[in-house]
Design a protein around this motif. Structure first.
Motif, short mmCIF file in Angstrom:
data_model
loop_
_atom_site.label_atom_id
_atom_site.label_comp_id
_atom_site.label_asym_id
_atom_site.label_seq_id
_atom_site.Cartn_x
_atom_site.Cartn_y
_atom_site.Cartn_z
N LEU A 80 29.70 28.74 76.77
CA LEU A 80 30.49 29.58 75.87
C LEU A 80 29.60 30.65 75.23
O LEU A 80 29.98 31.83 75.16
CB LEU A 80 31.14 28.75 74.77
CG LEU A 80 32.21 27.74 75.16
CD1 LEU A 80 32.69 26.98 73.94
CD2 LEU A 80 33.37 28.41 75.86
N HIS B 131 31.54 32.70 70.27
CA HIS B 131 31.22 31.31 70.63
C HIS B 131 31.03 30.42 69.40
O HIS B 131 31.40 29.25 69.41
CB HIS B 131 29.99 31.24 71.53
CG HIS B 131 28.74 31.77 70.88
ND1 HIS B 131 27.92 30.97 70.13
CD2 HIS B 131 28.21 33.00 70.85
CE1 HIS B 131 26.91 31.70 69.67
NE2 HIS B 131 27.07 32.93 70.09
N MET C 11 34.31 29.13 68.18
CA MET C 11 34.84 28.10 69.09
C MET C 11 34.11 26.77 68.91
O MET C 11 34.74 25.73 68.78
CB MET C 11 34.77 28.58 70.54
CG MET C 11 35.75 29.68 70.86
SD MET C 11 35.81 30.09 72.62
CE MET C 11 34.62 31.42 72.69
N LEU D 127 35.19 23.02 70.12
CA LEU D 127 35.49 23.46 71.49
C LEU D 127 34.18 23.62 72.24
O LEU D 127 33.24 24.22 71.73
CB LEU D 127 36.27 24.77 71.47
CG LEU D 127 37.59 24.71 70.68
CD1 LEU D 127 38.19 26.10 70.55
CD2 LEU D 127 38.55 23.74 71.32
N ILE E 256 35.76 26.13 78.48
CA ILE E 256 36.79 27.16 78.57
C ILE E 256 37.17 27.39 80.02
O ILE E 256 36.34 27.23 80.92
CB ILE E 256 36.34 28.47 77.90
CG1 ILE E 256 37.52 29.42 77.67
CG2 ILE E 256 35.23 29.13 78.71
CD1 ILE E 256 37.23 30.53 76.69
N ASN F 270 43.85 31.92 78.83
CA ASN F 270 42.61 31.30 78.38
C ASN F 270 42.89 29.95 77.75
O ASN F 270 43.67 29.85 76.80
CB ASN F 270 41.94 32.23 77.36
CG ASN F 270 41.93 33.65 77.87
OD1 ASN F 270 41.26 33.96 78.84
ND2 ASN F 270 42.71 34.51 77.25
N THR G 220 40.95 26.53 76.13
CA THR G 220 39.67 26.07 75.58
C THR G 220 39.86 24.64 75.08
O THR G 220 40.88 24.30 74.48
CB THR G 220 39.23 26.99 74.43
OG1 THR G 220 39.40 28.34 74.83
CG2 THR G 220 37.77 26.77 74.09
#
Length: 180
Positions: free
Chosen positions: A109, A116, A119, A124, A127, A143, A145
């Motif tokens: 990521l 990033h 996320m 997360l 992805i 997308n 994730t």
């Protein structure tokens, strides 16, 4: 950690996939577009692939940017958000080569996305980006994730199939944007 399709036996998986395609075919014909198809693709992606964060982005090739047109987390990633996408390995793979992008670690990521840190702070760590293409060009991305290690090559195939149902909405959006 795997999608529900990968743990079912083959006839059950095929039957479910056919039922999902039929659902999408019915919804795409219904009024209330593009919201209706965006919500249905999101629901089927949740069942068939899995995610925590799901977004759909429209791609403007003239500006080389994507705009978020659907999200399941509007408080963190609201619709209307835009990102410049040019000159990166991700942009070449998704927007030019029309190939899915999959990263299964927080490091993956970090290497591909400026956001990033947001996320990874949400837990997360992987992805799956699916290019939505029509007539040899990218019109958007889907997308997904999730937690680290979630996505597989099989999920890419399922994502490409689901993403095909987003084509009319993203093409129509591009046509209406071009006429402004």
């Amino acid at each position: 950690m795997q999608s529900s399709l990968s743990i079912e036996n083959e006839p059950q998986a095929r039957q479910r996939q056919n039922a999902d395609i039929a659902r999408l075919a019915r919804v795409i014909r219904a009024p209330g577009q593009p919201a209706a198809i965006f919500h249905e693709v999101c629901a089927i992606a949740a069942e068939a692939i899995g995610f925590r964060l799901f977004t759909i982005m429209a791609y403007d090739s003239q500006r080389e940017e994507v705009e978020r047109v659907f999200t399941n987390m509007p408080e963190v990633y609201p619709a209307g958000g835009r990102k410049k996408k040019s000159g990166t390995a991700w942009a070449k793979r998704i927007l030019a080569d029309l190939e899915p992008f999959r990263a299964t670690t927080p490091e993956g990521l970090r290497d591909a996305f400026d956001d990033h840190a947001v996320m990874t702070a949400m837990g997360l760590g992987s992805i799956l980006n699916i290019p939505i293409a029509y007539d040899g060009r990218c019109v958007g991305t889907m997308n997904l994730t999730h937690e680290e290690g979630w996505y597989t090559p099989h999920d890419e195939e399922t994502g490409l199939l689901l993403g095909a149902f987003l084509v009319p909405a993203l093409v129509a959006r591009g046509l209406s944007s071009a006429s402004r």
